[in-house]
Write a protein that holds these residues in place. Structure first.
Motif, PDB file in Angstrom:
ATOM      1  N   ALA A   3       0.837  -1.201   0.000  1.00 24.49           N
ATOM      2  CA  ALA A   3       0.000   0.000   0.000  1.00 24.49           C
ATOM      3  C   ALA A   3       0.866   1.243   0.000  1.00 24.49           C
ATOM      4  O   ALA A   3       1.845   1.347   0.729  1.00 24.49           O
ATOM      5  CB  ALA A   3      -0.904  -0.004   1.234  1.00 24.49           C
ATOM      6  N   ALA A   4       0.547   2.165  -0.880  1.00 24.07           N
ATOM      7  CA  ALA A   4       1.270   3.422  -0.963  1.00 24.07           C
ATOM      8  C   ALA A   4       0.305   4.558  -0.653  1.00 24.07           C
ATOM      9  O   ALA A   4      -0.876   4.496  -0.987  1.00 24.07           O
ATOM     10  CB  ALA A   4       1.863   3.596  -2.359  1.00 24.07           C
ATOM     11  N   ARG A   5       0.811   5.581  -0.027  1.00 21.95           N
ATOM     12  CA  ARG A   5      -0.039   6.682   0.420  1.00 21.95           C
ATOM     13  C   ARG A   5       0.020   7.812  -0.596  1.00 21.95           C
ATOM     14  O   ARG A   5       1.094   8.312  -0.918  1.00 21.95           O
ATOM     15  CB  ARG A   5       0.439   7.167   1.786  1.00 21.95           C
ATOM     16  N   LEU A   6      -1.134   8.210  -1.102  1.00 21.97           N
ATOM     17  CA  LEU A   6      -1.205   9.271  -2.087  1.00 21.97           C
ATOM     18  C   LEU A   6      -1.670  10.557  -1.428  1.00 21.97           C
ATOM     19  O   LEU A   6      -2.869  10.885  -1.433  1.00 21.97           O
ATOM     20  CB  LEU A   6      -2.153   8.876  -3.223  1.00 21.97           C
ATOM     21  N   ASP A   7      -0.745  11.251  -0.833  1.00 23.20           N
ATOM     22  CA  ASP A   7      -1.029  12.565  -0.268  1.00 23.20           C
ATOM     23  C   ASP A   7      -0.868  13.570  -1.408  1.00 23.20           C
ATOM     24  O   ASP A   7       0.208  14.136  -1.618  1.00 23.20           O
ATOM     25  CB  ASP A   7      -0.059  12.857   0.877  1.00 23.20           C
ATOM     26  N   THR A   8      -1.944  13.764  -2.155  1.00 27.21           N
ATOM     27  CA  THR A   8      -1.843  14.553  -3.371  1.00 27.21           C
ATOM     28  C   THR A   8      -1.489  16.018  -3.103  1.00 27.21           C
ATOM     29  O   THR A   8      -0.836  16.652  -3.935  1.00 27.21           O
ATOM     30  CB  THR A   8      -3.155  14.481  -4.166  1.00 27.21           C
ATOM     31  N   ALA A  13       5.113  16.841 -16.317  1.00 27.16           N
ATOM     32  CA  ALA A  13       4.009  15.900 -16.181  1.00 27.16           C
ATOM     33  C   ALA A  13       4.431  14.826 -15.189  1.00 27.16           C
ATOM     34  O   ALA A  13       5.562  14.346 -15.231  1.00 27.16           O
ATOM     35  CB  ALA A  13       3.660  15.277 -17.525  1.00 27.16           C
ATOM     36  N   LEU A  14       3.532  14.473 -14.307  1.00 25.81           N
ATOM     37  CA  LEU A  14       3.810  13.480 -13.263  1.00 25.81           C
ATOM     38  C   LEU A  14       2.886  12.285 -13.406  1.00 25.81           C
ATOM     39  O   LEU A  14       1.699  12.436 -13.703  1.00 25.81           O
ATOM     40  CB  LEU A  14       3.605  14.108 -11.872  1.00 25.81           C
ATOM     41  N   GLY A  15       3.449  11.120 -13.187  1.00 25.21           N
ATOM     42  CA  GLY A  15       2.641   9.921 -13.085  1.00 25.21           C
ATOM     43  C   GLY A  15       3.097   9.070 -11.923  1.00 25.21           C
ATOM     44  O   GLY A  15       4.290   8.776 -11.800  1.00 25.21           O
ATOM     45  N   VAL A  16       2.176   8.694 -11.045  1.00 28.93           N
ATOM     46  CA  VAL A  16       2.455   7.751  -9.960  1.00 28.93           C
ATOM     47  C   VAL A  16       1.727   6.463 -10.319  1.00 28.93           C
ATOM     48  O   VAL A  16       0.501   6.441 -10.426  1.00 28.93           O
ATOM     49  CB  VAL A  16       1.985   8.280  -8.593  1.00 28.93           C
ATOM     50  N   ASP A  19       0.719  -0.701  -8.659  1.00 32.36           N
ATOM     51  CA  ASP A  19       0.191  -2.018  -9.023  1.00 32.36           C
ATOM     52  C   ASP A  19      -0.333  -2.031 -10.462  1.00 32.36           C
ATOM     53  O   ASP A  19      -1.413  -2.547 -10.750  1.00 32.36           O
ATOM     54  CB  ASP A  19      -0.910  -2.448  -8.046  1.00 32.36           C
ATOM     55  N   GLY A  20       0.457  -1.415 -11.363  1.00 34.55           N
ATOM     56  CA  GLY A  20       0.119  -1.458 -12.776  1.00 34.55           C
ATOM     57  C   GLY A  20      -0.886  -0.443 -13.247  1.00 34.55           C
ATOM     58  O   GLY A  20      -1.236  -0.424 -14.432  1.00 34.55           O
ATOM     59  N   GLU A  21      -1.386   0.398 -12.360  1.00 30.86           N
ATOM     60  CA  GLU A  21      -2.387   1.400 -12.733  1.00 30.86           C
ATOM     61  C   GLU A  21      -1.858   2.799 -12.455  1.00 30.86           C
ATOM     62  O   GLU A  21      -1.045   3.004 -11.546  1.00 30.86           O
ATOM     63  CB  GLU A  21      -3.686   1.176 -11.949  1.00 30.86           C
ATOM     64  N   LEU A  22      -2.339   3.753 -13.227  1.00 29.44           N
ATOM     65  CA  LEU A  22      -1.952   5.150 -13.019  1.00 29.44           C
ATOM     66  C   LEU A  22      -2.768   5.699 -11.864  1.00 29.44           C
ATOM     67  O   LEU A  22      -3.925   6.102 -12.018  1.00 29.44           O
ATOM     68  CB  LEU A  22      -2.200   5.959 -14.295  1.00 29.44           C
ATOM     69  N   ALA A  23      -2.154   5.684 -10.674  1.00 33.58           N
ATOM     70  CA  ALA A  23      -2.871   6.061  -9.466  1.00 33.58           C
ATOM     71  C   ALA A  23      -3.039   7.574  -9.341  1.00 33.58           C
ATOM     72  O   ALA A  23      -4.022   8.048  -8.772  1.00 33.58           O
ATOM     73  CB  ALA A  23      -2.141   5.517  -8.236  1.00 33.58           C
ATOM     74  N   TYR A  24      -2.069   8.338  -9.854  1.00 33.03           N
ATOM     75  CA  TYR A  24      -2.185   9.791  -9.796  1.00 33.03           C
ATOM     76  C   TYR A  24      -1.385  10.363 -10.955  1.00 33.03           C
ATOM     77  O   TYR A  24      -0.240   9.966 -11.202  1.00 33.03           O
ATOM     78  CB  TYR A  24      -1.653  10.350  -8.480  1.00 33.03           C
ATOM     79  N   ALA A  25      -1.982  11.275 -11.692  1.00 36.40           N
ATOM     80  CA  ALA A  25      -1.315  11.904 -12.831  1.00 36.40           C
ATOM     81  C   ALA A  25      -1.761  13.346 -12.930  1.00 36.40           C
ATOM     82  O   ALA A  25      -2.944  13.649 -12.746  1.00 36.40           O
ATOM     83  CB  ALA A  25      -1.639  11.159 -14.124  1.00 36.40           C
ATOM     84  N   ARG A  26      -0.800  14.210 -13.221  1.00 33.49           N
ATOM     85  CA  ARG A  26      -1.118  15.632 -13.338  1.00 33.49           C
ATOM     86  C   ARG A  26      -0.102  16.314 -14.224  1.00 33.49           C
ATOM     87  O   ARG A  26       1.040  15.860 -14.354  1.00 33.49           O
ATOM     88  CB  ARG A  26      -1.107  16.304 -11.967  1.00 33.49           C
ATOM     89  N   GLY A  27      -0.519  17.397 -14.812  1.00 36.55           N
ATOM     90  CA  GLY A  27       0.402  18.262 -15.516  1.00 36.55           C
ATOM     91  C   GLY A  27       0.554  19.555 -14.754  1.00 36.55           C
ATOM     92  O   GLY A  27      -0.421  20.065 -14.166  1.00 36.55           O
ATOM     93  N   TYR A  28       1.770  20.086 -14.735  1.00 38.49           N
ATOM     94  CA  TYR A  28       2.058  21.347 -14.034  1.00 38.49           C
ATOM     95  C   TYR A  28       2.759  22.270 -15.027  1.00 38.49           C
ATOM     96  O   TYR A  28       3.851  21.961 -15.522  1.00 38.49           O
ATOM     97  CB  TYR A  28       2.968  21.119 -12.833  1.00 38.49           C
ATOM     98  N   VAL A  49       3.402  10.212 -20.168  1.00 39.60           N
ATOM     99  CA  VAL A  49       3.221   9.557 -18.874  1.00 39.60           C
ATOM    100  C   VAL A  49       2.290   8.354 -19.021  1.00 39.60           C
ATOM    101  O   VAL A  49       2.562   7.267 -18.490  1.00 39.60           O
ATOM    102  CB  VAL A  49       2.667  10.557 -17.837  1.00 39.60           C
ATOM    103  N   GLU A  50       1.199   8.522 -19.749  1.00 39.03           N
ATOM    104  CA  GLU A  50       0.234   7.432 -19.880  1.00 39.03           C
ATOM    105  C   GLU A  50       0.829   6.231 -20.612  1.00 39.03           C
ATOM    106  O   GLU A  50       0.571   5.078 -20.250  1.00 39.03           O
ATOM    107  CB  GLU A  50      -1.026   7.932 -20.590  1.00 39.03           C
ATOM    108  N   ASP A  51       1.643   6.459 -21.637  1.00 37.45           N
ATOM    109  CA  ASP A  51       2.268   5.348 -22.346  1.00 37.45           C
ATOM    110  C   ASP A  51       3.292   4.617 -21.486  1.00 37.45           C
ATOM    111  O   ASP A  51       3.441   3.388 -21.579  1.00 37.45           O
ATOM    112  CB  ASP A  51       2.936   5.846 -23.627  1.00 37.45           C
ATOM    113  N   LEU A  52       4.013   5.350 -20.648  1.00 35.07           N
ATOM    114  CA  LEU A  52       5.037   4.713 -19.810  1.00 35.07           C
ATOM    115  C   LEU A  52       4.420   3.772 -18.782  1.00 35.07           C
ATOM    116  O   LEU A  52       5.099   2.865 -18.289  1.00 35.07           O
ATOM    117  CB  LEU A  52       5.897   5.778 -19.124  1.00 35.07           C
ATOM    118  N   VAL A  53       3.148   3.951 -18.470  1.00 35.09           N
ATOM    119  CA  VAL A  53       2.464   2.998 -17.597  1.00 35.09           C
ATOM    120  C   VAL A  53       2.468   1.612 -18.247  1.00 35.09           C
ATOM    121  O   VAL A  53       2.695   0.593 -17.586  1.00 35.09           O
ATOM    122  CB  VAL A  53       1.014   3.447 -17.315  1.00 35.09           C
TER     123      VAL A  53
END
Length: 583
Positions: free
Chosen positions: A43-48, A67-70, A73-82, A278-282
């Motif tokens: 389990a990882a904590r996503l303190d966005t 652009a950030l991607g976290v 477990d194989g899924e893009l749990a958090y993604a954002r552009g800044y 970011v999405e492709d690197l997942v």
């Protein structure tokens, strides 16, 4: 005015890459297993809110950003552009924005060669000259494995082309890069004896792919890697005029808080040139747990640690670094090209990955990804070591004072230090009671650790000063990224007298670079003049050695004592010869 801008950009990029991802060299039995452990996700904590705060300086409509991607477990749990992908058109960065990921591309090149090896088209222990006979015969084989582990000894083609006057904005092709490599008369070191990051190896790997498969690396990777994984927005870009939908423009800072475009038209692939999102690197990240491409065999080979002829093992595998961070295993690689910056870091036991892609030259995605990992994996990471705990028992004893030591104590370490083996110079200065390391045009403030040890504040570089032994000069050990220390010996700074300077002036040519450099006297000093490089003032170091921006120029003399030529070294290209033109 210093105008050796392309040399400075290339070498500072190399220096930053080295200090941010220097290869750890250890005994082979100290390495952790290469493959991900068969464990469930942690389990990882996503303190966005905390994650967003790390990117706050980019989160504006008047700045490039990241652009950030976290991935969890194989899924893009958090993604954002800044920030903005295109300042002219007001296009914001999103997880679907395309970035040039620079050297983060190397893992795809390595995977391509491994796929060809599985096809029976080649073997990693083949001599590169079997496929690229244009590479000079240095009397010892350079294998494909050497290329992929940065142990080939080949001079870096980027540095070679920069020294010859090629700009990042120029259009250059595979033929240009291959010609630069083919002209070299010597290696940096005997293949397999050292690890020194060189883009030449991975560029040559792209030619091997083309000649072994009959397809360009762009075509091969699309068919065998990107398309099977559904990475529809990912490609090797090998045509400077091609249109890349959704691509971010790269920038560097300009005056008054503004920005200017920082793009390159080089067409070489292999060492870089992958454009992705970011999405492709997942999808690529998922392949390390459920291998659609290559199977477990490819993963096992891709993550096998390199080994030197001495038996020492590297943290570099094939296009990737595999090490530990705060007690957990990590697989990662950064990238830097023109104004683009990238990092993809995987924590396999936790099945968590962090990717940061940026379009600003001053961004540090490696540091940003580490900060995000600190937040997301806080529950499993070991405590970050305090600086006072890092001075280990094996540190050389010279200075027992602490970080608050006054200038009169730390200033005794200031001076010039030279590594004859690598032909590398370090300058250490004292500024307001604090030491500063000057490395390849980059300035790194230091903090004291005690025991004669110091660390850079912004990058993982440590210095250990040794007292003179048996009347010898003081020594300084430099360790980058936890790797093997390099030993620098103190040398007395010296400057030629005005009467001695004319001996260096003249025109010099280099067959290895296919270029001519001219040194002239101006305002009491020596100035390098070159049509493409601009004018650069030489700074005396010691003896016949000068610095020209980030480059080292070491003049050579004949038996009569007259200057006959010089060698130039810059980053990953050592000892390139120039001969004085007889006038």
């Amino acid at each position: 005015m210093l105008r050796l801008s392309i040399l400075r950009r290339a070498t500072v990029t190399a220096a930053v890459a080295a200090v941010s991802q220097g290869a750890l060299v250890t005994r082979a039995d100290a390495q952790s297993p290469a493959l991900p452990a068969a464990r469930g996700p942690t389990a990882a904590r996503l303190d966005t809110a905390r994650i967003d705060s790390a990117f706050a300086r980019f989160d504006r409509r008047d700045s490039p950003g990241c652009a950030l991607g976290v991935i969890r477990d194989g899924e893009l749990a958090y993604a954002r552009g800044y920030g903005m992908a295109d300042l002219e058109r007001g296009a914001p960065i999103t997880p679907r924005t395309v970035f040039d990921i620079g050297s983060t591309s190397k893992q795809f090149t390595a995977a391509s060669l491994l796929l060809l090896a599985a096809d029976g088209r080649l073997a990693l222990d083949d001599d590169v000259r079997k496929y690229v006979p244009e590479v000079p015969d240095y009397g010892t084989p350079i294998t494909l494995r050497h290329l992929l582990q940065h142990t080939s000894g080949l001079r870096d083609y980027i540095g070679l082309m920069n020294l010859a006057g090629t700009r990042f904005e120029d259009v250059t092709t595979d033929d240009d890069a291959l010609a630069a490599i083919a002209r070299q008369k010597a290696l940096n070191f005997r293949p397999g004896t050292e690890h020194d990051y060189s883009n030449s190896g991975f560029f040559l790997a792209s030619l091997v792919v083309k000649r072994a498969s009959g397809k360009s690396l762009r075509e091969f990777a699309r068919e065998r890697i990107f398309a099977p994984l559904g990475m529809a927005s990912t490609q090797y870009r090998d045509d400077h005029a091609s249109v890349v939908p959704g691509r971010a423009t790269a920038y560097e800072p300009a005056d008054s808080g503004r920005f200017k475009i920082d793009m390159s038209d080089w067409e070489q692939t292999g060492d870089g040139a992958v454009h992705t999102t970011v999405e492709d690197l997942v999808r690529w990240d998922q392949n390390f747990y459920t291998p659609t491409v290559g199977g477990q065999q490819l993963l096992a080979q891709l993550l096998t640690h390199g080994r030197l002829a001495s038996g020492d093992s590297l943290s570099y595998t094939l296009g990737l670094y595999a090490d530990r961070y705060r007690g957990v295993r990590r697989v990662h690689h950064g990238g830097s090209w023109a104004g683009y910056r990238a990092q993809l870091a995987r924590f396999p036991d936790q099945r968590v990955s962090v990717t940061v892609l940026c379009n600003l030259a001053t961004a540090n995605p490696s540091a940003l990804a580490t900060r995000v990992a600190d937040i997301v994996l806080a529950a499993v990471l070991e405590p970050a070591p305090a600086a006072s705990r890092r001075a280990d028992a094996a540190a050389p004893a010279l200075d027992t004072r602490n970080a608050a030591a006054p200038e009169r104590d730390v200033a005794r370490y200031a001076g010039l230090y030279f590594d004859e083996r690598a032909n590398a110079l370090r300058r250490v200065t004292a500024d307001s009671g604090r030491l500063v390391l000057h490395i390849s045009g980059t300035t790194l403030p230091l903090r004291a650790l005690g025991g004669g040890r110091f660390e850079a504040i912004t990058y993982p570089v440590t210095l250990a000063f040794r007292s003179p032994r048996a009347g010898g000069p003081p020594q300084m050990e430099e360790t980058i990224g936890g790797g093997r220390p390099a030993t620098y010996v103190a040398v007395p700074a010296a400057s030629p007298t005005p009467a001695e300077l004319p001996a260096y002036a003249g025109t010099y040519t280099s067959d290895e670079l296919a270029t001519t450099w001219t040194f002239t006297l101006r305002d009491g000093g020596l100035v390098l003049r070159h049509r493409a490089l601009g004018d650069t003032r030489l700074v005396p170091a010691f003896g016949d050695l000068f610095t020209a921006g980030p480059a080292l120029v070491r003049f050579t003399r004949g038996s009569d004592g007259r200057v006959t030529g010089f060698t130039v070294s810059i980053g990953r290209a050592r000892g390139i010869g120039f001969v004085r033109r007889v006038e």
